[in-house]
Design a protein around this motif. Structure first.
Motif, short mmCIF file in Angstrom:
data_model
loop_
_atom_site.label_atom_id
_atom_site.label_comp_id
_atom_site.label_asym_id
_atom_site.label_seq_id
_atom_site.Cartn_x
_atom_site.Cartn_y
_atom_site.Cartn_z
N ILE A 52 -8.83 -4.93 1.54
CA ILE A 52 -7.88 -5.51 2.49
C ILE A 52 -6.70 -4.55 2.61
O ILE A 52 -6.22 -4.03 1.60
N GLN A 53 -6.27 -4.31 3.84
CA GLN A 53 -5.07 -3.50 4.05
C GLN A 53 -3.87 -4.43 4.23
O GLN A 53 -3.88 -5.31 5.08
N LEU A 54 -2.84 -4.21 3.42
CA LEU A 54 -1.60 -4.97 3.53
C LEU A 54 -0.64 -4.19 4.41
O LEU A 54 -0.50 -2.97 4.27
N ILE A 55 0.04 -4.89 5.34
CA ILE A 55 0.94 -4.24 6.28
C ILE A 55 2.29 -4.96 6.29
O ILE A 55 2.35 -6.17 6.47
N TRP A 56 3.36 -4.16 6.08
CA TRP A 56 4.71 -4.72 6.19
C TRP A 56 5.49 -3.94 7.23
O TRP A 56 5.44 -2.71 7.27
N TYR A 57 6.22 -4.65 8.09
CA TYR A 57 7.05 -4.01 9.10
C TYR A 57 8.51 -4.07 8.68
O TYR A 57 9.00 -5.11 8.24
N ARG A 58 9.19 -2.94 8.80
CA ARG A 58 10.63 -2.84 8.50
C ARG A 58 10.97 -3.28 7.07
O ARG A 58 12.00 -3.89 6.82
N MET A 59 10.10 -3.00 6.12
CA MET A 59 10.36 -3.37 4.72
C MET A 59 10.01 -2.20 3.78
O MET A 59 9.21 -2.35 2.85
N PRO A 60 10.59 -1.01 3.99
CA PRO A 60 10.23 0.16 3.17
C PRO A 60 10.59 0.01 1.70
O PRO A 60 10.02 0.65 0.84
N TYR A 61 11.55 -0.89 1.43
CA TYR A 61 12.01 -1.08 0.05
C TYR A 61 10.91 -1.65 -0.86
O TYR A 61 11.01 -1.61 -2.09
N LEU A 62 9.84 -2.20 -0.25
CA LEU A 62 8.74 -2.76 -1.05
C LEU A 62 8.01 -1.69 -1.86
O LEU A 62 7.32 -2.00 -2.82
N LYS A 63 8.15 -0.44 -1.44
CA LYS A 63 7.42 0.65 -2.10
C LYS A 63 7.70 0.67 -3.60
O LYS A 63 6.80 0.91 -4.42
N ALA A 64 8.94 0.39 -3.98
CA ALA A 64 9.30 0.40 -5.40
C ALA A 64 8.60 -0.71 -6.17
O ALA A 64 8.29 -0.57 -7.36
N GLN A 65 8.33 -1.84 -5.50
CA GLN A 65 7.68 -2.99 -6.16
C GLN A 65 6.18 -2.76 -6.33
O GLN A 65 5.56 -3.32 -7.23
N LEU A 66 5.61 -1.91 -5.46
CA LEU A 66 4.16 -1.71 -5.45
C LEU A 66 3.77 -0.51 -6.32
O LEU A 66 3.10 0.43 -5.87
N SER A 67 4.18 -0.54 -7.55
CA SER A 67 3.88 0.58 -8.45
C SER A 67 2.48 0.45 -9.04
O SER A 67 1.96 -0.66 -9.22
N GLN A 68 1.86 1.58 -9.32
CA GLN A 68 0.47 1.61 -9.80
C GLN A 68 0.32 0.84 -11.10
O GLN A 68 1.16 0.88 -11.98
N GLY A 69 -0.81 0.11 -11.18
CA GLY A 69 -1.15 -0.64 -12.39
C GLY A 69 -0.62 -2.06 -12.42
O GLY A 69 -1.00 -2.85 -13.29
N ARG A 70 0.25 -2.43 -11.47
CA ARG A 70 0.84 -3.78 -11.48
C ARG A 70 -0.15 -4.82 -10.97
O ARG A 70 -0.86 -4.60 -9.98
N HIS A 71 -0.18 -5.97 -11.64
CA HIS A 71 -0.95 -7.12 -11.18
C HIS A 71 -0.02 -7.99 -10.32
O HIS A 71 1.01 -8.46 -10.81
N LEU A 72 -0.37 -8.18 -9.06
CA LEU A 72 0.50 -8.92 -8.15
C LEU A 72 -0.29 -9.93 -7.33
O LEU A 72 -1.51 -9.81 -7.18
N ILE A 73 0.43 -10.92 -6.80
CA ILE A 73 -0.15 -11.90 -5.88
C ILE A 73 0.39 -11.62 -4.49
O ILE A 73 1.60 -11.48 -4.30
N PHE A 74 -0.51 -11.56 -3.50
CA PHE A 74 -0.12 -11.33 -2.11
C PHE A 74 -0.48 -12.58 -1.31
O PHE A 74 -1.66 -12.95 -1.22
N TYR A 75 0.56 -13.20 -0.74
CA TYR A 75 0.37 -14.48 -0.04
C TYR A 75 0.50 -14.29 1.47
O TYR A 75 1.49 -13.73 1.96
N GLY A 76 -0.50 -14.78 2.22
CA GLY A 76 -0.44 -14.69 3.67
C GLY A 76 -1.79 -15.00 4.29
O GLY A 76 -2.68 -15.54 3.63
N ARG A 77 -1.96 -14.64 5.56
CA ARG A 77 -3.22 -14.87 6.28
C ARG A 77 -3.98 -13.56 6.44
O ARG A 77 -3.39 -12.52 6.67
N ILE A 78 -5.29 -13.66 6.34
CA ILE A 78 -6.15 -12.48 6.48
C ILE A 78 -6.85 -12.57 7.82
O ILE A 78 -7.36 -13.62 8.21
N LYS A 79 -6.86 -11.44 8.54
CA LYS A 79 -7.55 -11.43 9.84
C LYS A 79 -8.18 -10.07 10.09
O LYS A 79 -7.71 -9.05 9.55
#
Length: 688
Positions: free
Chosen positions: A93-120
């Protein structure tokens, strides 16, 4: 800190965030507490991405994944886009964020995260746009709770509002309960502090319903109390105007190139009787969209002029005021009347305003048309006998009083297109007599309606193109201004771009939304009214708009997200000329209930019938996402759905004022203070 403190009084709110909150009408601590959630979500169970075998596009997912590589941040001409691939081959799945470049710091390698939203599906792969990111432990902690979803704007996230509201609610002394204990006891209402906390962060659905019931009662109770308290203090004003020769109106009616409906004629008779009675008129005209209220207003203003008096009509927008001015000038010329017509709006130059003020003082039988500029300090009338306000929910009692203060008490006529059942209208407009125009002019063809799903869009675009080629125009309505966090509907900004690509280059697509400055909004609407643009992509701001008889198509995206009364108002923007008009409702929901609601519109163009049928279908779980329109700027309350609470509030107001007409008792001290505060909040919400 109290509720009147600036929003910067809350920890973490700086100057930049303060400006973003101001765009939402949030300036004080009290404002943020009254910015109620537009919906609530109960989060789904966590699904590991490698166990995801099929996708339901109408369902929200909580996907657990491990970040394998750093995200990619792209810079386009319009915005920054952050891309992150999660999963393994076959479950990618490709995750896409608009106008939210600051998320890059949160998406560090090896982290276990939950992504909430709709898939299409998009471009041959699955994507999740604007997913909310949670740490696993934090997601599990909120899994079984109802989480608020707020309306937001650029620079404000849902999480920021949650944090800000929690900070405000932490001060238990902030909110005093103004309702006397005996009233709370009689109706079983919960305490105000508890209601505010539960409306934002409910423990469960029952607590949410209990909190909303209390706060809805408050809105109705304070509104009705304010209105009746003022009425009891005021004596009925004597009519100081001599209106003679009512046959003059009949002569004008006979010269019209079309026949007035019986409802229009009856309304004119009722108003003529009022204006010739010993007391000043206070009357509401309820007329469905397209029922011909404007010509009624003109005929009465022309009569006032014939009798030597001034009259004024105040419109909610400059575009509508300009259109009334052009229409009235044309009618004056058509009838050969000696009636000066004066226009006064906020955007006029200083010189133009000065000339208008001078004419208002010297031309004592003028027809005066304007916006809020009519109630500014410099606007003085001479001989003002009749005041007409267009679209009641945009103007309150205070504005009507301001007119009265400018001279001898004039007759007051209010025109509303909101089809409120008569029993409820009597409560809400308790200071006014009511006339109903429930017929549509005979020459107008009934609008043809269709309710379709999103797959119909290409056909709809082709249909719009065909109508434009025939010389007509079209509206396309979207629920959102721009792409935002938690947004689940079409937005005007991106939709206009998409439509420009889908339609031929010679079709001009324009864009309109409520966040634009007034001058820019007026320019856009003027271009559309002159057919300089053929398709207008807009939010519901066009609901109270100009008359564009050339527009024959109304297409409403995510129609399932609007109240039926609002959809009916929007539909009323077309069907105003001789050509056949059409309304296309795009239903983006798979819900059978949503389809059933929209079918009511499909089968009828009668606003009163639609409101009545909508009320029958709705239950206690329906009160988010389907608010009606034109209900006096209530924040939570809905005069249709909450009609029983409205009646309760009306009865309780009568009891309180019977016992204490001046609200002088100690137990009513806070009530009187709260009533005055509520009136100010209403005016602020209506930008008055």
């Amino acid at each position: 800190m109290d509720i009147t403190s600036p929003i910067t009084g809350i920890k973490g709110i700086g100057e930049k965030t303060q400006k973003s909150f101001a765009k939402m009408g949030v300036y004080t601590v009290g404002d943020i507490l009254l910015h109620f959630p537009r919906n609530y979500v109960k989060f789904p169970e966590i699904t590991d991405i490698d166990e995801l075998n099929s996708v339901n596009e109408s369902q929200d997912y909580a996907i657990h994944a491990v970040i394998r590589k750093a995200p990619l941040v792209k810079n386009t001409g319009r915005m920054q886009i952050t891309l992150q691939d999660i999963g393994s081959p076959g479950h990618m799945i490709q995750l896409i964020w608009y106008r939210m470049p600051y998320l890059k710091a949160q998406l560090s390698q090896g982290r276990h995260l939950i992504f909430y939203g709709r898939i299409k599906p998009k471009g041959g792969k699955y994507v999740m746009e604007q997913p909310v990111v949670y740490e696993v432990e934090k997601y599990e902690a909120i899994r079984d709770t109802l989480q608020p979803v707020y309306s937001i704007t650029s620079g404000i996230t849902n999480n920021l509002i949650v944090k800000t509201v929690k900070e405000a609610l932490a001060n238990d002394r902030l909110l005093g309960d103004y309702l006397p204990p005996k009233i709370r006891g009689a109706y079983g209402f919960c305490e105000y502090n508890y209601a505010m906390k539960q409306i934002h962060f409910p423990d469960d659905f029952d607590a949410l319903i209990e909190a909303r019931h209390r706060l809805v009662f408050d809105e109705f109770f304070l509104f009705i109390m304010g209105m009746r308290y003022q009425n009891k203090k005021q004596q009925k004003d004597r009519n100081s105007f001599l209106f003679t020769e009512p046959q003059f109106v009949d002569e004008l009616i006979e010269k019209l190139p079309y026949e007035l409906t019986n409802a229009q004629k009856n309304t004119i008779r009722e108003i003529e009787n009022d204006m010739q009675s010993p007391y000043v008129m206070q009357r509401l005209i309820q007329g469905d969209v397209g029922s011909g209220k404007t010509i009624v207003a003109f005929l009465l203003m022309a009569w006032a002029s014939k009798c030597g008096y001034q009259s004024a009509i105040m419109a909610p927008t400059e575009v509508l005021a300009n259109q009334h001015y052009e229409t009235f000038c044309s009618l004056v010329e058509q009838f050969g009347l000696d009636c000066p017509v004066i226009l006064l709006t906020g955007s006029m130059t200083v010189k133009q305003k000065r000339m208008a003020y001078e004419r208002m003082k010297t031309e004592k039988n003028a027809l005066i048309i304007g916006t809020h500029a009519l109630i500014q300090e410099k606007a003085d009338f001479e001989n003002l006998s009749l005041v007409i306000t267009d679209e009641q929910h945009r103007f309150g009692v205070k504005q009507r009083e301001t007119f009265s203060d400018k001279g001898t008490k004039p007759h007051i006529l209010v025109m509303s297109a909101t089809p409120i059942p008569r029993t409820l209208a009597i409560i809400i407009y308790g200071d006014m007599d009511i006339s109903v125009i429930n017929e549509v002019p005979a020459k107008r063809l009934p609008i043809k309606n269709c309710v379709v799903n999103t797959a119909y869009r290409p056909k709809a675009y082709s249909f719009i193109e065909d109508q434009v080629k025939k010389g007509h125009q079209a509206y396309v309505i979207c629920p959102l201004v721009e792409e935002t966090e938690n947004s689940e509907g079409e937005n005007v900004t991106d939709y206009a771009v998409r439509l420009r690509e889908a339609l031929p280059d010679d079709i001009k697509v324009d864009m309109l939304n409520g966040k634009m400055k007034s001058k820019l909004k007026d320019e856009v609407m003027t271009r559309f009214a002159k057919n300089e643009s053929q398709v207008l992509v807009s939010t519901t701001v066009v609901e109270v708009g100009v008359n564009v008889p050339n527009a024959t198509v109304m297409m409403i995206e995510n129609a399932d997200r609007f109240g039926l009364a609002q959809l009916h108002q929007l539909r009323g923007r077309v069907g105003r000329g001789d050509a056949q008009s059409y309304c296309i409702f795009i239903n983006s929901s798979n819900s059978k209930k949503a389809q059933k609601r929209l079918e009511i519109l499909n089968k009828s163009n009668d606003g009163f019938y639609i409101a009545s049928e909508d009320l029958k279908l709705r239950g206690p779980g329906d009160f988010f996402g389907i608010r009606q329109s034109g209900d006096l700027a209530f924040t939570l309350a809905d005069v249709y759905q909450d009609s029983d609470v409205l009646k309760e509030a009306s009865e309780m107001v009568d009891e309180v004022l019977k016992e204490d007409p001046e609200l002088a008792l100690e137990e009513h001290h806070l009530l009187k203070k709260k009533m005055e505060q509520f009136a100010k909040e209403q005016l602020k919400r209506m930008n008055l």
